[in-house]
Design a protein around this motif. Structure first.
Motif, short mmCIF file in Angstrom:
data_model
loop_
_atom_site.label_atom_id
_atom_site.label_comp_id
_atom_site.label_asym_id
_atom_site.label_seq_id
_atom_site.Cartn_x
_atom_site.Cartn_y
_atom_site.Cartn_z
N ILE A 105 0.87 -1.18 0.00
CA ILE A 105 0.00 0.00 0.00
C ILE A 105 0.91 1.23 0.00
N PRO A 106 1.30 1.71 -1.17
CA PRO A 106 2.27 2.82 -1.22
C PRO A 106 1.78 4.07 -0.50
N LEU A 107 2.74 4.78 0.07
CA LEU A 107 2.45 6.02 0.78
C LEU A 107 1.92 7.08 -0.19
N VAL A 108 0.95 7.85 0.28
CA VAL A 108 0.43 9.00 -0.47
C VAL A 108 0.56 10.22 0.44
N ALA A 109 1.25 11.24 -0.02
CA ALA A 109 1.52 12.41 0.81
C ALA A 109 0.23 13.09 1.27
N VAL A 110 0.29 13.67 2.45
CA VAL A 110 -0.86 14.36 3.01
C VAL A 110 -1.10 15.66 2.26
N SER A 111 -2.37 15.90 1.93
CA SER A 111 -2.73 17.10 1.20
C SER A 111 -3.91 17.78 1.87
N PRO A 112 -3.78 19.04 2.32
CA PRO A 112 -4.92 19.75 2.91
C PRO A 112 -5.86 20.28 1.84
N ASN A 113 -7.13 20.32 2.18
CA ASN A 113 -8.15 20.88 1.28
C ASN A 113 -8.86 22.00 2.03
N ALA A 114 -8.38 23.22 1.87
CA ALA A 114 -8.86 24.35 2.67
C ALA A 114 -10.33 24.66 2.44
N ASN A 115 -10.87 24.27 1.30
CA ASN A 115 -12.27 24.56 1.00
C ASN A 115 -13.23 23.52 1.56
N CYS A 116 -12.69 22.47 2.15
CA CYS A 116 -13.53 21.39 2.68
C CYS A 116 -13.60 21.47 4.20
N THR A 117 -14.76 21.13 4.76
CA THR A 117 -14.95 21.27 6.21
C THR A 117 -15.43 19.99 6.88
N ASN A 118 -15.11 18.84 6.28
CA ASN A 118 -15.31 17.58 6.99
C ASN A 118 -13.92 17.14 7.47
N TYR A 119 -13.68 17.28 8.77
CA TYR A 119 -12.37 17.00 9.35
C TYR A 119 -12.26 15.59 9.91
N ALA A 120 -13.35 14.84 9.88
CA ALA A 120 -13.37 13.50 10.48
C ALA A 120 -12.41 12.57 9.76
#
Length: 415
Positions: A105-120
Motif C-alpha cells: 500500500i504505497p504512501l500518499v503524501a498528506v494534502s490539505p483541502n482548505a475549501n472542505c470542512t469535513n475533518y473527520a
C-alpha cells in the motif's frame, strides 16, 4: 496486493474511533428545514469520514469510505446524507493522504483541502494521536507496520477549522462524533495485559515469552494513554493487573468525555456555533467485534461511562443537541426487523485477499475501507445487512443513522 494487519489491527479494526452506529429508522428525513444553514462542518472519526483515505491503492480498488463502497452512486455517509437534507454543499475531506509503511500500500503524501470542512478521519481519537492503524503506531516502542492513517485527533480538528476559517458565523450546522477509537485503544491494552498475566501465571511460557508479553502490555498501555503509575500497576504478574487495567480503561473513558465536552464548549460553541449536533458512542458490545471480544461487559462499561459523563458535562449547553446513538443501537440490535435489517451479527465484507482466482479480494483483509460490492460475502444482500466489517456500517446503517439524527433535529426545530 495484500495488507498484513498488525496484532493490534486484527484486534480492533480501524474505526475510527471508530465502529458502527445503530440508529432508529423514524421520520425526519423528509421535513422542510426550519433553519437556514450555509454549510456543514463535521468533526470525528471513521463514522463521519467522507474520504480522507480515498487515495492511492485504496482508491484504485474502489474503496475510500468505511462501508461497502460502490453500492450507490449517491451519498453514503450520514454526514453526506444530512448535507442534502439541509440544502448545503456535499461534504468533502479537509485532508487526504495515507502514510503507509508497507510496500503493498504505497504512501500518499498528506494534502490539505482548505475549501472542505469535513475533518473527520478514520482512527481519530479525542486528543491522542495513537489510534488503530495510525501512523503514530509506526514509531517506537510499537515499530508497527500498518497503512498509516493520519488519525488527526479532534482537538486538532477543532483548531484547524478555526485557523483556516476563523470563528463560526452561527449559520453552520456542526456535527461531532468521537470516542470509539479511545475505546478500542483501551480494550487493546486490557487484552494485552490479560495475555501477559496468562503467560506469567500459566506455567508453560518461557521467560522470554513472558518478557515479550509484558513488553506488549506496557506498549499498549502507553499508546492508550495510561499514566506511568497505571502502567506499573498492570505490570504485576497476577490477576490484580487485569483488574487495574479494566479500572484504568473505564477511568480514562470518563476523562475523555470531560475533555471532549470542554473543547466543544470552548472551541465550537464558544467560537460562535449555534447549531451543534453531538452523537455519542454506540453500543460497541453489540457489534461483531464486541460479540467476539469476550469483553462485552467491559466494553459496555467504557461506552456508558463516556456517554453518561458527556451528557452530564454538556447538559444545559445552549445551541447543542445530544443524539443518543447508544440507546438506538441497543434497540436496533434487539429488534432489527423493525429497522428493515435482517442481519446484525455478520459483516457483509469478505476478508479474502486478492488471488489469481479472486482478483477482487480485499487488500485490507476485510476492512470496510477497501470493501466494495465486488468483495462482499457471496449471497449477501447489502441493503439489509447492518455491518460492513466488524465495526462499520453498510450504507443501510448510515442511512438509519442519518434518519435518526434528522428526527432528533426535527424535534427541536432544527430541520
Amino acid at each position: 496486493m495484500h495488507w498484513i494487519p498488525t496484532k493490534m489491527a486484527l484486534l480492533v479494526a480501524s474505526v475510527s474511533a471508530a465502529l458502527v452506529l445503530s440508529a432508529c429508522g423514524g421520520g425526519g428525513s423528509d421535513t422542510t428545514a426550519k433553519v437556514t444553514y450555509t454549510s456543514l462542518v463535521s468533526f470525528g472519526d471513521s463514522l463521519s469520514d467522507v474520504g480522507t483515505y480515498k487515495v492511492g491503492a485504496i482508491a484504485a480498488v474502489g474503496g475510500g469510505q468505511f462501508t461497502v463502497n460502490g453500492t450507490t452512486t449517491g451519498p453514503v455517509n450520514w454526514t453526506e446524507l444530512l448535507a442534502g437534507q439541509i440544502n448545503v454543499a456535499a461534504p468533502c475531506p479537509a485532508q487526504t493522504g495515507l502514510l503507509s509503511n508497507i510496500p503493498q500500500i504505497p504512501l500518499v503524501a498528506v494534502s490539505p483541502n482548505a475549501n472542505c470542512t469535513n475533518y473527520a478521519q478514520g482512527s481519530s481519537r479525542v486528543t491522542l494521536l495513537a489510534g488503530p492503524n495510525s501512523v503514530a503506531l509506526q514509531s517506537a516502542p510499537a515499530n508497527a507496520s500498518n497503512i498509516g492513517l493520519m488519525a488527526v485527533p479532534l482537538v486538532t480538528q477543532f483548531a484547524t477549522h478555526l485557523a483556516t476559517h476563523g470563528n463560526y458565523t452561527g449559520t453552520e450546522l456542526v456535527t461531532v462524533m468521537a470516542g470509539a477509537n479511545d475505546v478500542f485503544m483501551h480494550i487493546t491494552a486490557v487484552s494485552a495485559v490479560s495475555t501477559y498475566v496468562a503467560a506469567a501465571t500459566g506455567g508453560t511460557a518461557t521467560s522470554t515469552q513472558i518478557a515479550q508479553a509484558l513488553g506488549a502490555a506496557q506498549a499498549s498501555a502507553f499508546y492508550a494513554g495510561w499514566t506511568n503509575t497505571e502502567i506499573a500497576a498492570v505490570s504485576a504478574p497476577n490477576a490484580s493487573a487485569i483488574n487495574a487495567a479494566a479500572t484504568a480503561a473505564v477511568t480514562h473513558m470518563g476523562a475523555h468525555a470531560v475533555t471532549l465536552a470542554g473543547y466543544i464548549q470552548a472551541s465550537v460553541i464558544g467560537k460562535g456555533a449555534k447549531h451543534v449536533v453531538v452523537v455519542n458512542i454506540p453500543s460497541i458490545e453489540n457489534t461483531p467485534f464486541g460479540q467476539g471480544s469476550g469483553a462485552q461487559a467491559l466494553l459496555r462499561s467504557m461506552v456508558t461511562t463516556f456517554n453518561s459523563t458527556l451528557k452530564t458535562a454538556l447538559d444545559g449547553t445552549a445551541g447543542l443537541l445530544l443524539v443518543d446513538a447508544y440507546t438506538q443501537g441497543v434497540a436496533q440490535y434487539t429488534n432489527p426487523a423493525q429497522y428493515g435489517i435482517t442481519n446484525v451479527t455478520v459483516p457483509a465484507c469478505s476478508s479474502a485477499a486478492p488471488s489469481a482466482s479472486n482478483p477482487a479480494g480485499n487488500i485490507l483483509a476485510g476492512s470496510s475501507l477497501a470493501c466494495t460490492v465486488n468483495n462482499t460475502l457471496s449471497g449477501v444482500d447489502v441493503s439489509t445487512y447492518f455491518y460492513a466489517d466488524t465495526v462499520h456500517p453498510t450504507p443501510a446503517g448510515y442511512k438509519l443513522l442519518d434518519r435518526y439524527v434528522a428526527e432528533q433535529m426535527a424535534k427541536v426545530g432544527w430541520i
